[in-house]
Design an enzyme around this catalytic site. Structure first.
Site, short mmCIF file in Angstrom:
data_model
loop_
_atom_site.label_atom_id
_atom_site.label_comp_id
_atom_site.label_asym_id
_atom_site.label_seq_id
_atom_site.Cartn_x
_atom_site.Cartn_y
_atom_site.Cartn_z
N SER A 117 3.39 -2.08 17.24
CA SER A 117 3.71 -3.44 17.68
C SER A 117 4.56 -4.17 16.64
O SER A 117 5.43 -4.96 16.99
CB SER A 117 2.43 -4.22 17.96
N GLU A 143 5.21 -1.07 0.86
CA GLU A 143 6.60 -1.43 0.58
C GLU A 143 7.19 -1.87 1.91
O GLU A 143 7.70 -1.05 2.67
CB GLU A 143 7.38 -0.23 0.03
N TYR A 176 -7.01 12.19 -7.48
CA TYR A 176 -5.75 11.57 -7.89
C TYR A 176 -5.91 10.90 -9.24
O TYR A 176 -6.89 10.19 -9.47
CB TYR A 176 -5.32 10.56 -6.82
#
Length: 184
Positions: A117, A143, A176
């Site tokens: 949307s 971003e 990570y």
């Protein structure tokens, strides 16, 4: 393979997949879709105007370069008012974060994707960085780029992106450990 809503709820219930603030475990909660979780927009934005830093050249391979430090120095911080909005102009780049912080176990990875949307209005929520690695902890940064012809109003708490969770073939041997782990 993407997790279904049943698997997502099971990971949350077992406290292996953590969202803070918590995602409601009510089966009728609309934030958990058939194979994704809607993420909400935080109030703080870093706005990067195309003409804000004339003459600045970025060298991301320079020793000690820290992306977020550079963006905070060369952008301007905007806070979306509680009952207001931020008007994102066409061609504007905004670094935003999700309201939720996330903790992924070593057997799950994820992708951040846009919502159709918003995409149909020209809002891209990640330039080319959708991956969230196993063991990641922290808020997710977006971003965002308005590639459409119209200004778009951003409101704190609006559904801004979706998280698609995936099983890792074998759990990662370690999580990570990059520069964005536990960022604030």
């Amino acid at each position: 393979m993407a997790l279904s809503n049943v698997e997502i709820r099971a990971e949350i219930a077992a406290e292996r997949l953590i969202f803070d603030p918590p995602i409601n475990d009510d089966p009728d909660d609309s934030r958990i879709g058939s194979s994704s979780v809607d993420l909400l927009l935080h109030e703080r934005l870093i706005v990067l105007a195309q003409d804000s830093s004339p003459g600045v050249i970025v060298d991301p391979s320079a020793s000690g370069f820290r992306v977020m430090d550079f963006l905070q120095k060369n952008g301007r911080t905007e806070i979306i008012p509680e009952h207001g909005s931020y008007q994102m102009a066409p061609n504007e780049l905004v670094i935003a974060r999700t309201l939720e912080t996330l903790r992924l176990p070593l057997h799950l990875a994820a992708r951040v994707e846009g919502k159709s949307s918003l995409a149909r209005l020209g809002l891209s929520v990640h330039v080319t960085a959708p991956s969230v690695h196993a063991g990641f902890e922290g808020p997710l940064y977006l971003e965002m780029n308005n590639i459409g012809p119209f200004p778009i109003l951003l409101r704190r708490g609006m559904a801004i992106a979706q998280l698609i969770l995936e099983h890792v073939g074998l759990p990662a041997s370690r999580g990570y450990e990059g520069q964005f782990q536990r960022q604030t």
